[in-house]
Scaffold this motif. Structure first.
Motif: not given
Length: 274
Positions: A34-45, A58-60, A117-121, A125-129
Motif C-alpha cells: 500500500p501507500e501513505h505518504t505520511h499521516i498528519p497527527v491531527s485526527r479529524a478523519t 499507517y504512519a510507517r 484516499g480516505w484521509n482528508a488531512e 497537505d498535498h493540496g488535494v481539494p
C-alpha cells in the motif's frame, strides 16, 4: 484461480522484497503493497478500520514504488502491484517516469492499483481539494497514460496542464491500472473510462455489483474488466464462490508482521489453496 498476497509493509514488517521472493517460491501470482505518504497527527478523519485510534502502521508505510523495485530485483515471474497508490497526492509527471522505469526494470510485471484516499488531512497537505479528489486522481492517471503512450505527450485539464514534451522510458507494455474502492456509479464510471480492473477491498458485495460494472463498461464501449477481490481472508467456500463468478485472481491478506508470522501463513495458504 491465481492467488496473490498483500501486506501492509512498513519499516517494522518483513521486507517487501523478501515477501515477494517467498511468495514467488511458493507459487503465488502477485504481491501488492500500500501507500501513505505520511499521516498528519491531527485526527479529524475517523480511522477507516473503525478503531478509536489509527493503527501505527499507517504512519510507517514504505514507498511502494521503491519497495517494489527491490522486489523486482530478486524475483522473475510474480506480478508486483500497488494496493493502492494514491495518484491525487502525486505529481503525475514524476510518478509516470517512476512507474515506467519500474515496469521496464521488472520486465513488464507491474500492476498499478490506485485509489482516491480516505484521509482528508493527508490529502490537504498535498493540496488535494478533498471533494474533488476523484476528479484529480482521474486526471493524474490520464496524464500519466499520455506520458507512457505518446512520443510527444501533452495534457490540458483542470488539475494537470503541460505542453508537448518528451518523457522516456515508456513502460514495456500497457501498465494495468486497477481501481480500488466500494462499488458505485462514480467508481464504475472511472473504471469504464480509464481503468483496467476493479480491486474491491475485502471483496464484499461483488456478486450484486457485477451487473452495474458490466453496464458501465458497455456504455463506454468496452468489455467487462477483470475483478480482483483484494485483502481477502480466504476460506475454501469463499474462493469457490469467487470462481463461480468468473473471477480469476484473488489477493489474500497477510499480517503486517515479521518473517516468523508471515512465512508460516504463506505456507498455510499454499498448502490449502495452491
Amino acid at each position: 484461480m491465481r492467488l496473490g498476497i498483500t501486506m501492509f509493509a512498513t519499516d517494522r514488517t518483513m521486507a517487501p522484497h523478501e515477501l515477494a521472493r517467498a511468495a514467488e517460491e511458493r507459487g503465488f501470482a502477485s504481491v501488492y503493497v500500500p501507500e501513505h505518504t505520511h499521516i498528519p497527527v491531527s485526527r479529524a478523519t475517523p480511522p477507516p478500520t473503525g478503531d478509536a485510534a489509527l493503527p501505527a502502521e499507517y504512519a510507517r508505510t514504505l514507498d511502494p514504488l521503491v519497495a517494489l523495485a527491490a522486489a523486482a530485483a530478486v524475483t522473475e515471474r510474480i506480478t508486483l502491484g500497488t494496493g493502492v497508490l494514491l495518484p491525487a497526492q502525486r505529481d503525475p509527471i514524476v510518478t509516470a517516469k517512476a512507474v515506467a522505469t519500474l515496469d521496464r526494470l521488472a520486465g513488464g510485471r507491474l500492476a498499478l492499483g490506485v485509489g482516491f484516499g480516505w484521509n482528508a488531512e493527508e490529502g490537504a497537505d498535498h493540496g488535494v481539494p478533498w471533494k474533488r479528489r476523484r476528479a484529480m486522481a482521474r486526471e493524474h492517471v490520464l496524464a500519466m497514460r499520455a506520458l507512457w503512450t505518446d512520443d510527444e505527450a501533452s495534457f490540458k485539464g483542470e488539475f494537470v496542464d503541460f505542453d508537448a514534451c518528451w518523457s522516456w522510458p515508456k513502460p514495456s507494455r500497457r501498465v494495468p491500472v486497477l481501481l480500488g474502492g466500494a462499488p458505485g456509479p462514480t467508481l464504475f464510471a472511472h473504471i469504464a473510462e480509464y481503468g483496467d480492473g476493479w480491486l474491491p477491498i475485502g471483496g464484499a458485495g461483488v456478486r450484486e455489483a457485477l451487473p452495474d460494472l458490466r453496464r458501465a463498461c458497455a456504455a463506454a464501449g468496452r468489455e467487462t474488466v477483470p475483478v480482483v477481490p483484494f485483502g481477502t481472508s480466504p476460506t475454501p467456500e469463499k474462493l469457490d464462490y469467487y470462481a463461480s463468478l468468473g473471477i480469476e485472481e484473488v489477493v489474500l491478506r497477510a499480517p503486517g508482521a515479521g518473517r516468523d508470522a508471515v512465512l508460516p501463513l504463506l505456507d498455510e495458504y499454499a498448502r490449502a489453496y495452491l
